[in-house]
Design a protein around this motif. Structure first.
Motif, PDB file in Angstrom:
ATOM      1  N   PRO A 235      36.944  74.552  12.889  1.00  0.00           N
ATOM      2  CA  PRO A 235      37.232  75.747  13.687  1.00  0.00           C
ATOM      3  C   PRO A 235      38.712  76.112  13.681  1.00  0.00           C
ATOM      4  O   PRO A 235      39.584  75.248  13.651  1.00  0.00           O
ATOM      5  CB  PRO A 235      36.797  75.333  15.105  1.00  0.00           C
ATOM      6  N   ARG A 236      38.971  77.418  13.627  1.00  0.00           N
ATOM      7  CA  ARG A 236      40.300  77.991  13.851  1.00  0.00           C
ATOM      8  C   ARG A 236      41.317  77.714  12.737  1.00  0.00           C
ATOM      9  O   ARG A 236      42.523  77.842  12.966  1.00  0.00           O
ATOM     10  CB  ARG A 236      40.848  77.565  15.209  1.00  0.00           C
ATOM     11  N   LEU A 237      40.867  77.361  11.580  1.00  0.00           N
ATOM     12  CA  LEU A 237      41.812  77.175  10.468  1.00  0.00           C
ATOM     13  C   LEU A 237      42.509  78.499  10.158  1.00  0.00           C
ATOM     14  O   LEU A 237      43.708  78.524   9.867  1.00  0.00           O
ATOM     15  CB  LEU A 237      41.088  76.669   9.218  1.00  0.00           C
ATOM     16  N   THR A 238      41.768  79.573  10.196  1.00  0.00           N
ATOM     17  CA  THR A 238      42.360  80.880   9.917  1.00  0.00           C
ATOM     18  C   THR A 238      43.285  81.296  11.042  1.00  0.00           C
ATOM     19  O   THR A 238      44.387  81.800  10.796  1.00  0.00           O
ATOM     20  CB  THR A 238      41.255  81.928   9.718  1.00  0.00           C
ATOM     21  N   TYR A 239      42.886  81.094  12.253  1.00  0.00           N
ATOM     22  CA  TYR A 239      43.703  81.447  13.418  1.00  0.00           C
ATOM     23  C   TYR A 239      45.059  80.752  13.359  1.00  0.00           C
ATOM     24  O   TYR A 239      46.096  81.341  13.649  1.00  0.00           O
ATOM     25  CB  TYR A 239      42.970  81.061  14.698  1.00  0.00           C
ATOM     26  N   HIS A 240      45.043  79.478  12.984  1.00  0.00           N
ATOM     27  CA  HIS A 240      46.288  78.714  12.920  1.00  0.00           C
ATOM     28  C   HIS A 240      47.074  78.967  11.629  1.00  0.00           C
ATOM     29  O   HIS A 240      48.187  78.493  11.487  1.00  0.00           O
ATOM     30  CB  HIS A 240      45.994  77.220  13.040  1.00  0.00           C
ATOM     31  N   GLY A 241      46.479  79.692  10.688  1.00  0.00           N
ATOM     32  CA  GLY A 241      47.200  79.987   9.450  1.00  0.00           C
ATOM     33  C   GLY A 241      47.435  78.769   8.588  1.00  0.00           C
ATOM     34  O   GLY A 241      48.502  78.611   7.987  1.00  0.00           O
ATOM     35  N   CYS A 242      46.454  77.901   8.482  1.00  0.00           N
ATOM     36  CA  CYS A 242      46.613  76.648   7.748  1.00  0.00           C
ATOM     37  C   CYS A 242      46.548  76.835   6.243  1.00  0.00           C
ATOM     38  O   CYS A 242      45.799  77.680   5.749  1.00  0.00           O
ATOM     39  CB  CYS A 242      45.526  75.652   8.154  1.00  0.00           C
ATOM     40  N   GLY A 243      47.286  76.020   5.560  1.00  0.00           N
ATOM     41  CA  GLY A 243      47.086  75.806   4.138  1.00  0.00           C
ATOM     42  C   GLY A 243      46.236  74.563   3.960  1.00  0.00           C
ATOM     43  O   GLY A 243      45.928  73.853   4.924  1.00  0.00           O
ATOM     44  N   MET A 244      45.846  74.279   2.731  1.00  0.00           N
ATOM     45  CA  MET A 244      44.972  73.128   2.486  1.00  0.00           C
ATOM     46  C   MET A 244      45.393  72.403   1.227  1.00  0.00           C
ATOM     47  O   MET A 244      45.579  73.003   0.171  1.00  0.00           O
ATOM     48  CB  MET A 244      43.524  73.597   2.326  1.00  0.00           C
ATOM     49  N   HIS A 245      45.545  71.085   1.356  1.00  0.00           N
ATOM     50  CA  HIS A 245      45.735  70.214   0.188  1.00  0.00           C
ATOM     51  C   HIS A 245      44.402  69.580  -0.166  1.00  0.00           C
ATOM     52  O   HIS A 245      43.617  69.225   0.719  1.00  0.00           O
ATOM     53  CB  HIS A 245      46.716  69.078   0.511  1.00  0.00           C
ATOM     54  N   TRP A 246      44.186  69.390  -1.450  1.00  0.00           N
ATOM     55  CA  TRP A 246      43.030  68.636  -1.927  1.00  0.00           C
ATOM     56  C   TRP A 246      43.534  67.419  -2.697  1.00  0.00           C
ATOM     57  O   TRP A 246      44.455  67.520  -3.508  1.00  0.00           O
ATOM     58  CB  TRP A 246      42.162  69.482  -2.848  1.00  0.00           C
ATOM     59  N   TYR A 247      42.878  66.275  -2.455  1.00  0.00           N
ATOM     60  CA  TYR A 247      43.233  65.030  -3.111  1.00  0.00           C
ATOM     61  C   TYR A 247      41.996  64.442  -3.780  1.00  0.00           C
ATOM     62  O   TYR A 247      40.862  64.663  -3.345  1.00  0.00           O
ATOM     63  CB  TYR A 247      43.780  64.023  -2.095  1.00  0.00           C
ATOM     64  N   ARG A 248      42.256  63.671  -4.796  1.00  0.00           N
ATOM     65  CA  ARG A 248      41.180  62.977  -5.516  1.00  0.00           C
ATOM     66  C   ARG A 248      41.556  61.503  -5.583  1.00  0.00           C
ATOM     67  O   ARG A 248      42.642  61.155  -6.033  1.00  0.00           O
ATOM     68  CB  ARG A 248      41.048  63.567  -6.923  1.00  0.00           C
ATOM     69  N   GLN A 249      40.641  60.659  -5.124  1.00  0.00           N
ATOM     70  CA  GLN A 249      40.913  59.228  -5.126  1.00  0.00           C
ATOM     71  C   GLN A 249      39.830  58.496  -5.893  1.00  0.00           C
ATOM     72  O   GLN A 249      38.678  58.414  -5.444  1.00  0.00           O
ATOM     73  CB  GLN A 249      41.003  58.678  -3.703  1.00  0.00           C
ATOM     74  N   VAL A 250      40.222  57.939  -7.010  1.00  0.00           N
ATOM     75  CA  VAL A 250      39.328  57.091  -7.782  1.00  0.00           C
ATOM     76  C   VAL A 250      39.294  55.721  -7.128  1.00  0.00           C
ATOM     77  O   VAL A 250      40.331  55.244  -6.638  1.00  0.00           O
ATOM     78  CB  VAL A 250      39.806  57.004  -9.246  1.00  0.00           C
ATOM     79  N   ALA A 251      38.150  55.097  -7.118  1.00  0.00           N
ATOM     80  CA  ALA A 251      37.993  53.799  -6.459  1.00  0.00           C
ATOM     81  C   ALA A 251      39.057  52.812  -6.949  1.00  0.00           C
ATOM     82  O   ALA A 251      39.255  52.647  -8.153  1.00  0.00           O
ATOM     83  CB  ALA A 251      36.600  53.253  -6.726  1.00  0.00           C
ATOM     84  N   GLY A 252      39.732  52.204  -6.001  1.00  0.00           N
ATOM     85  CA  GLY A 252      40.741  51.210  -6.335  1.00  0.00           C
ATOM     86  C   GLY A 252      42.128  51.782  -6.557  1.00  0.00           C
ATOM     87  O   GLY A 252      43.085  51.023  -6.744  1.00  0.00           O
ATOM     88  N   ASN A 253      42.246  53.090  -6.563  1.00  0.00           N
ATOM     89  CA  ASN A 253      43.540  53.748  -6.778  1.00  0.00           C
ATOM     90  C   ASN A 253      43.982  54.499  -5.533  1.00  0.00           C
ATOM     91  O   ASN A 253      43.198  54.736  -4.616  1.00  0.00           O
ATOM     92  CB  ASN A 253      43.452  54.729  -7.942  1.00  0.00           C
TER      93      ASN A 253
END
Length: 122
Positions: free
Chosen positions: A25-43
């Motif tokens: 909720p409210r991501l737009t209201y707060h004006g958020c940006g978004m990071h995406w991460y990828r985690q391979v098992a063990g890394n």
């Protein structure tokens, strides 16, 4: 804190495409940006993409051309589309909100990141 809800992962075959989502909720209201991460098992998690609060996007060199980020402000939802998955995409994908404000905002402190598992299996 509010829990981000990540979804869209699963077991897919090489060459398929999928779209991950991240919402709260409210991501737009707060004006958020978004990071995406990828985690391979063990890394450790690797940053793969971001969408800034103004909508501009950035990608790691390793995923350019195959990953696309977008958002639907009306749904308070960000998306990470992965085209033509390969076994190297088998990982936990997580999303994390952020702001560009000097002292931070709810985007930096108000949401807990969450992941969704993608498994590429032939």
């Amino acid at each position: 804190q509010v829990q981000l809800v990540a979804a869209g992962g699963g077991v897919v075959q090489p060459g398929e495409s999928l779209r991950l989502s991240c919402t709260a909720p409210r991501l737009t209201y707060h004006g958020c940006g978004m990071h995406w991460y990828r985690q391979v098992a063990g890394n450790r998690p690797d940053w793969v993409s971001s969408m800034k609060p103004d909508g501009t996007t950035a990608y790691a060199d390793s995923v350019k051309g195959r990953y696309n980020v977008s958002k639907d402000p009306m749904k308070d939802t960000f998306y990470l589309q992965i085209l033509s998955v390969d076994p190297g995409d088998t990982a936990m994908f997580s999303c994390k909100t952020y702001s560009l404000l000097e002292h931070g905002s709810a985007c930096d402190f108000g949401y807990r990141e969450q992941g969704t598992q993608v498994t590429v299996f032939s």
